[in-house]
Motif scaffolding. Structure first.
Motif, PDB file in Angstrom:
ATOM      1  N   GLY A   1       0.763  -1.388  -0.147  1.00  0.00           N
ATOM      2  CA  GLY A   1       0.258  -0.230  -0.050  1.00  0.00           C
ATOM      3  C   GLY A   1       0.684   1.288   0.052  1.00  0.00           C
ATOM      4  N   THR A   2       2.151   1.109  -0.113  1.00  0.00           N
ATOM      5  CA  THR A   2       2.754   2.418   0.022  1.00  0.00           C
ATOM      6  C   THR A   2       2.752   3.225  -1.406  1.00  0.00           C
ATOM      7  OG1 THR A   2       4.752   0.796  -0.679  1.00  0.00           O
ATOM      8  CG2 THR A   2       4.821   1.808   1.663  1.00  0.00           C
TER       9      THR A   2
ATOM     10  N   MET B   1       0.199   3.670  -2.882  1.00  0.00           N
ATOM     11  CA  MET B   1      -0.962   4.493  -2.727  1.00  0.00           C
ATOM     12  C   MET B   1      -0.821   5.646  -1.608  1.00  0.00           C
ATOM     13  SD  MET B   1      -3.622   1.346  -2.084  1.00  0.00           S
ATOM     14  CE  MET B   1      -4.949   2.277  -1.710  1.00  0.00           C
ATOM     15  N   LEU B   2       0.088   5.352  -0.544  1.00  0.00           N
ATOM     16  CA  LEU B   2       0.355   6.623   0.186  1.00  0.00           C
ATOM     17  C   LEU B   2       1.091   7.954  -0.618  1.00  0.00           C
ATOM     18  CD1 LEU B   2       1.515   4.432   3.221  1.00  0.00           C
ATOM     19  CD2 LEU B   2      -0.339   6.270   3.352  1.00  0.00           C
ATOM     20  N   LEU B   3       2.040   7.198  -1.284  1.00  0.00           N
ATOM     21  CA  LEU B   3       2.859   8.201  -2.054  1.00  0.00           C
ATOM     22  C   LEU B   3       2.041   9.117  -3.070  1.00  0.00           C
ATOM     23  CD1 LEU B   3       5.885   6.120  -2.717  1.00  0.00           C
ATOM     24  CD2 LEU B   3       6.067   7.976  -1.253  1.00  0.00           C
ATOM     25  N   GLN B   4       1.192   8.327  -3.710  1.00  0.00           N
ATOM     26  CA  GLN B   4       0.095   8.785  -4.791  1.00  0.00           C
ATOM     27  C   GLN B   4      -0.781   9.892  -3.970  1.00  0.00           C
ATOM     28  OE1 GLN B   4      -1.672   5.796  -6.944  1.00  0.00           O
ATOM     29  NE2 GLN B   4      -3.459   7.279  -7.712  1.00  0.00           N
ATOM     30  N   GLU B   5      -1.057   9.804  -2.957  1.00  0.00           N
ATOM     31  CA  GLU B   5      -1.822  10.701  -2.125  1.00  0.00           C
ATOM     32  C   GLU B   5      -1.042  11.653  -1.418  1.00  0.00           C
ATOM     33  OE1 GLU B   5      -5.334  10.837  -1.631  1.00  0.00           O
ATOM     34  OE2 GLU B   5      -5.162   9.537  -3.274  1.00  0.00           O
ATOM     35  N   GLY B   6       0.346  11.786  -1.973  1.00  0.00           N
ATOM     36  CA  GLY B   6       0.990  12.999  -1.627  1.00  0.00           C
ATOM     37  C   GLY B   6       1.494  12.823  -0.145  1.00  0.00           C
ATOM     38  N   MET B   7       1.556  11.586   0.665  1.00  0.00           N
ATOM     39  CA  MET B   7       1.893  11.495   2.060  1.00  0.00           C
ATOM     40  C   MET B   7       3.530  11.275   2.120  1.00  0.00           C
ATOM     41  SD  MET B   7      -0.454  11.209   4.133  1.00  0.00           S
ATOM     42  CE  MET B   7      -0.377  10.137   5.628  1.00  0.00           C
ATOM     43  N   ASN B   8       4.118  11.766   2.748  1.00  0.00           N
ATOM     44  CA  ASN B   8       5.863  11.606   3.032  1.00  0.00           C
ATOM     45  C   ASN B   8       5.875  10.356   3.963  1.00  0.00           C
ATOM     46  OD1 ASN B   8       6.240  14.200   1.587  1.00  0.00           O
ATOM     47  ND2 ASN B   8       5.839  15.166   3.675  1.00  0.00           N
ATOM     48  N   VAL B   9       6.487   9.260   3.296  1.00  0.00           N
ATOM     49  CA  VAL B   9       6.335   7.956   3.999  1.00  0.00           C
ATOM     50  C   VAL B   9       7.807   7.665   4.544  1.00  0.00           C
ATOM     51  CG1 VAL B   9       5.797   5.548   3.784  1.00  0.00           C
ATOM     52  CG2 VAL B   9       4.689   7.125   2.382  1.00  0.00           C
ATOM     53  N   LYS B  10       7.941   6.999   5.883  1.00  0.00           N
ATOM     54  CA  LYS B  10       9.182   6.590   6.271  1.00  0.00           C
ATOM     55  C   LYS B  10       8.877   5.207   6.632  1.00  0.00           C
ATOM     56  CE  LYS B  10      11.350  10.870   7.294  1.00  0.00           C
ATOM     57  NZ  LYS B  10      12.238  11.578   8.371  1.00  0.00           N
ATOM     58  N   VAL B  11       9.837   4.340   6.832  1.00  0.00           N
ATOM     59  CA  VAL B  11       9.597   2.949   7.457  1.00  0.00           C
ATOM     60  C   VAL B  11      10.601   2.649   8.736  1.00  0.00           C
ATOM     61  CG1 VAL B  11       9.860   0.575   6.909  1.00  0.00           C
ATOM     62  CG2 VAL B  11       9.023   2.243   5.142  1.00  0.00           C
TER      63      VAL B  11
ATOM     64  N   ASN C   1      13.032  -0.754 -11.728  1.00  0.00           N
ATOM     65  CA  ASN C   1      11.488  -0.347 -12.215  1.00  0.00           C
ATOM     66  C   ASN C   1      10.473  -0.074 -11.067  1.00  0.00           C
ATOM     67  OD1 ASN C   1      12.026   0.167 -15.220  1.00  0.00           O
ATOM     68  ND2 ASN C   1      12.044  -1.961 -15.529  1.00  0.00           N
ATOM     69  N   SER C   2      10.572  -1.332 -10.081  1.00  0.00           N
ATOM     70  CA  SER C   2       9.606  -1.002  -8.979  1.00  0.00           C
ATOM     71  C   SER C   2       9.997   0.388  -8.353  1.00  0.00           C
ATOM     72  CB  SER C   2       9.769  -2.378  -8.332  1.00  0.00           C
ATOM     73  OG  SER C   2       8.877  -2.313  -7.258  1.00  0.00           O
ATOM     74  N   ILE C   3      11.146   0.540  -7.950  1.00  0.00           N
ATOM     75  CA  ILE C   3      11.743   1.789  -7.294  1.00  0.00           C
ATOM     76  C   ILE C   3      10.994   2.928  -8.129  1.00  0.00           C
ATOM     77  CG2 ILE C   3      13.336   2.959  -6.410  1.00  0.00           C
ATOM     78  CD1 ILE C   3      14.967   0.338  -6.088  1.00  0.00           C
ATOM     79  N   ILE C   4      11.428   3.144  -9.356  1.00  0.00           N
ATOM     80  CA  ILE C   4      10.982   4.472 -10.158  1.00  0.00           C
ATOM     81  C   ILE C   4       9.668   4.340 -10.374  1.00  0.00           C
ATOM     82  CG2 ILE C   4      11.350   5.289 -12.324  1.00  0.00           C
ATOM     83  CD1 ILE C   4      13.624   5.330 -10.634  1.00  0.00           C
ATOM     84  N   ARG C   5       8.962   3.278 -10.301  1.00  0.00           N
ATOM     85  CA  ARG C   5       7.318   3.366 -10.424  1.00  0.00           C
ATOM     86  C   ARG C   5       6.719   3.920  -9.016  1.00  0.00           C
ATOM     87  NH1 ARG C   5       2.818   3.523 -12.285  1.00  0.00           N
ATOM     88  NH2 ARG C   5       3.684   2.370 -14.134  1.00  0.00           N
ATOM     89  N   SER C   6       7.415   3.680  -7.904  1.00  0.00           N
ATOM     90  CA  SER C   6       6.954   4.442  -6.653  1.00  0.00           C
ATOM     91  C   SER C   6       7.211   5.738  -6.593  1.00  0.00           C
ATOM     92  CB  SER C   6       7.756   3.687  -5.520  1.00  0.00           C
ATOM     93  OG  SER C   6       7.473   2.360  -5.171  1.00  0.00           O
ATOM     94  N   VAL C   7       8.464   6.003  -7.273  1.00  0.00           N
ATOM     95  CA  VAL C   7       8.705   7.628  -7.308  1.00  0.00           C
ATOM     96  C   VAL C   7       7.814   8.118  -8.288  1.00  0.00           C
ATOM     97  CG1 VAL C   7      10.479   9.312  -8.153  1.00  0.00           C
ATOM     98  CG2 VAL C   7      11.284   7.136  -6.961  1.00  0.00           C
ATOM     99  N   SER C   8       7.352   7.656  -9.363  1.00  0.00           N
ATOM    100  CA  SER C   8       6.376   8.327 -10.407  1.00  0.00           C
ATOM    101  C   SER C   8       5.171   8.625  -9.968  1.00  0.00           C
ATOM    102  CB  SER C   8       6.308   7.381 -11.759  1.00  0.00           C
ATOM    103  OG  SER C   8       5.734   6.123 -11.441  1.00  0.00           O
ATOM    104  N   VAL C   9       4.698   7.987  -8.828  1.00  0.00           N
ATOM    105  CA  VAL C   9       3.225   8.394  -8.672  1.00  0.00           C
ATOM    106  C   VAL C   9       3.006   9.276  -7.496  1.00  0.00           C
ATOM    107  CG1 VAL C   9       2.621   6.008  -8.778  1.00  0.00           C
ATOM    108  CG2 VAL C   9       3.249   6.715  -6.415  1.00  0.00           C
TER     109      VAL C   9
END
Length: 663
Positions: free
Chosen positions: A315-316, A318-328, A383-391
């Motif tokens: 679900g991360t 989705m968090l990034l797509q909604e403009g959330m700043n995500v840390k783990v 590609n998976s990492i860049i996909r997360s950045v792209s959203v």
């Protein structure tokens, strides 16, 4: 609003001290040592000049108590003993409202019933309380989360409820009970379990979670049972602990996401209250947007085993797509927040969290690239990492991440940008196709609804609409295209004058066409001046303010600052509250005197600035059109003539503004 005293309301939550004509105190919305939170009793508003939050009494209660607008009004009405008359409901609406209210009433009774059993019944003390004590949960925390216990006999709860007058229909509708198939008897769903009530944002009990006691879990796969979906409870729309956490989330500007009930409770015992749990389900957009109301910052806090890593990854995007700043943050040695908290002192737990949380993109890069040498698998990971950045919606944040990823991955930034842009274009094309399909479907439905009557297809058009933008907020209505998007700063300054001085006289004894003389208010002058050339603000909210200020500016005793700061539209009242209170609180003798002449000069100058912005924008637009019309000499000459005329207008306005322009 007339009955509400802003100082009285804010004083329930903030210690205020007199400061000239106003009051000040420490802001309740963020941590500070020097007071920057001001309350103006004359205007009925408050504002923090550090974090910017504030507004009228309704805005304050909404923000501080995390209530909706109607809930805040009811809170104030109750405080001042004012009766609220609700709108007349249809019979269907009344039936649905009564059903929902009945379900909330039953759940509230059940929560109290479970609490009483835990604290007063012998079995509750022997089994339920013993379980909570074995988990190290303090009595005050047990009360805070309204924890309870349910007797092992599955018929006691429904029989007790029915004796109290609660209908069997609602016991089943809420999920507290179910009808047994073989004989149809009503049976308690949570019998023999400790109870964790789910309390919604407004403080109402929406559902329950029940856990089998340790001695009863042998061979039992399903330790937890939750309320099923109902009219008042949808698990993908709720977060455990949100009611207890909402104030702390807003104040700390951060939320910790954990997996289970006891994780939330353990962190509260450590003094960390800005924490919620999604209880093992995948995050939904509804849950993310609920959290985003309070903060854009989220830390995913899970144990460091494979399951915890999987939970952190889920679900991360989705968090990034909604403009959330995500840390783990992954805890060591297979600990979860509950077990880790029981092994460490509260201060140690807090320090560990602060020191070990990692930005999600960095976390994902380290996780997916660790030990990967196969070129194909490495490419998939990249590609998976860049996909997360792209959203991520913010372009600057995306660019920052790409620079960081380039260094970490050893791949040129241009290559990563090219790959990301392809992903963004594909996503945009997909959204466009979906939007087009939706539009075609809507057109088909509309045509079918017209029963083939072609005459009904003729409709007045409000003007050319902007093409559908798939990235547009679906809640934002399409509106006619304006000639330009004027500079927001000038618009804001004009609206500031409207809110502060909209009802004040700007011109006296102005002669009308029929020979009468009238006084022109600030709002009327601005409206007439802009309206003469069909000019409007680019911000729809500003246009509303201008329209309402013009409409009411001649009302007896009209004060635009009070009217807009008390406005029922939350967006307008917040904006007005920002604009009417000054950061620097001058004494009365030092305050600048705003007479009609100085106000008139100020307004006229702003209107000229606004028109200058319009002309500058139109000149740039004509330049583009001229460069594109090189094959059509007639069109080019027409455009150049328009350009020359606008230059003369621009230079004339510049002289009035005291500027000089070199052509």
């Amino acid at each position: 609003m007339d009955a509400t005293n802003i100082v009285d309301v804010v004083s329930e939550f903030v210690t205020l001290k007199k400061s000239g004509a106003n009051y000040k105190g420490l802001c309740p919305f963020h941590n500070e040592r020097t007071p920057s939170f001001y309350v103006s009793p004359s205007r009925g508003i408050c504002k923090c000049f550090s974090c910017g939050k504030g507004g009228n009494a309704v805005n304050f209660i909404m923000e501080h108590e995390q209530m909706t607008y109607p809930e805040a009004l009811r809170w104030l009405a109750k405080k001042y003993n004012i009766e609220i008359k609700e709108k007349e409901l249809t019979s269907e609406e009344r039936e649905q409202e009564n059903r929902r209210e009945s379900m909330f009433i039953v759940n509230e009774w059940a929560a109290g019933y479970f609490e009483d059993l835990l604290h007063e019944h012998a079995d509750g003390q022997a089994y339920g309380m013993q379980y909570f004590r074995s988990r190290g949960i303090r009595d005050d925390i047990i009360r805070k989360f309204r924890l309870g216990y349910d007797l092992r006999d599955g018929y006691v709860l429904p029989e007790t409820a029915q004796k109290k007058g609660y209908k069997d229909e609602y016991l089943v509708a809420t999920g507290l009970c179910y009808h047994r198939e073989k004989d149809g008897r009503t049976v308690d769903r949570f019998a023999g379990r400790v109870i964790f009530p789910w309390i919604g944002m407004s403080g109402k009990v929406v559902g329950f979670g029940g856990r089998k006691l340790d001695q009863a879990t042998k061979g039992v796969q399903q330790k937890y049972v939750n309320s099923p979906d109902s009219d008042i409870y949808h698990k993908d729309q709720q977060l455990y602990g949100i009611y207890q956490a909402k104030k702390a989330i807003a104040k700390e500007n951060c939320v910790y996401m954990v997996e289970g009930y006891t994780d939330v409770i353990a962190m509260h015992q450590c003094g960390i209250e800005n924490v919620v749990a999604n209880s093992g389900t995948a995050l939904s957009f509804h849950q993310i947007r609920m959290l985003h109301r309070f903060t854009p910052n989220i830390v995913l806090l899970y144990d460091g085993d494979e399951a915890g890593i999987h939970a952190a990854m889920r679900g991360t995007d989705m968090l990034l797509q909604e403009g959330m700043n995500v840390k783990v943050l992954l805890l060591p040695d297979g600990d979860d927040p509950d077990s880790f908290a029981r092994k460490h002192a509260a201060d140690d737990f807090r320090q560990y969290i602060e020191a070990h949380q990692t930005d999600f993109i960095q976390f994902k890069t380290q996780l997916m690239m660790q030990g990967v040498t196969d070129p194909v698998k490495r490419a998939e990971a990249v590609n998976s990492i860049i996909r997360s950045v792209s959203v991520i919606p913010d372009q600057i944040v995306r660019a920052t991440y790409l620079t960081d990823c380039s260094h970490r991955l050893g791949i040129s930034e241009d290559t990563l940008i090219s790959s990301m842009n392809k992903m963004i274009r594909r996503d945009k094309e997909q959204r466009q196709k979906e939007a087009e399909r939706e539009r075609e479907r809507a057109l088909r439905d509309m045509q079918e609804g017209l029963d083939g009557d072609a005459d009904h297809m003729v409709a007045a058009s409000p003007g050319p609409l902007r093409p559908i933008d798939p990235t547009r907020n679906p809640q934002e209505p399409l509106r006619p295209a304006t000639p330009m998007e004027q500079a927001g700063s000038v618009e804001r300054m004009i609206v500031r004058v409207l809110i502060r001085h909209g009802g004040e006289i700007l011109y006296r004894d102005v002669e009308t066409e029929d020979g009468e003389t009238v006084n022109l208010t600030v709002a009327q002058y601005i409206s007439y001046d802009l309206g003469a050339d069909g000019l409007t603000f680019s911000n729809p909210l500003y246009n509303r303010i201008l329209d309402e200020a013009t409409e009411h500016s001649t009302d007896e005793n009209f004060r635009s600052d009070l009217y807009f700061s008390r406005h029922p539209d939350v967006n307008i009242s917040r904006l007005a509250s920002e604009m009417v209170i000054d950061r620097v609180q001058l004494t009365k003798s030092l305050q600048p005197k705003e007479d009609e002449d100085s106000l008139r000069q100020h307004v006229e100058h702003l209107i000229l600035d606004f028109r200058m912005d319009y002309v500058e924008h139109r000149l740039k637009s004509l330049q583009r059109e001229i460069s594109q019309a090189h094959d059509d000499m007639g069109r080019m000459m027409e455009l150049m003539s328009q350009y020359k005329d606008l230059q003369l207008i621009r230079n004339n306005m510049a002289q009035k503004l005291g500027s000089s322009i070199i052509v």
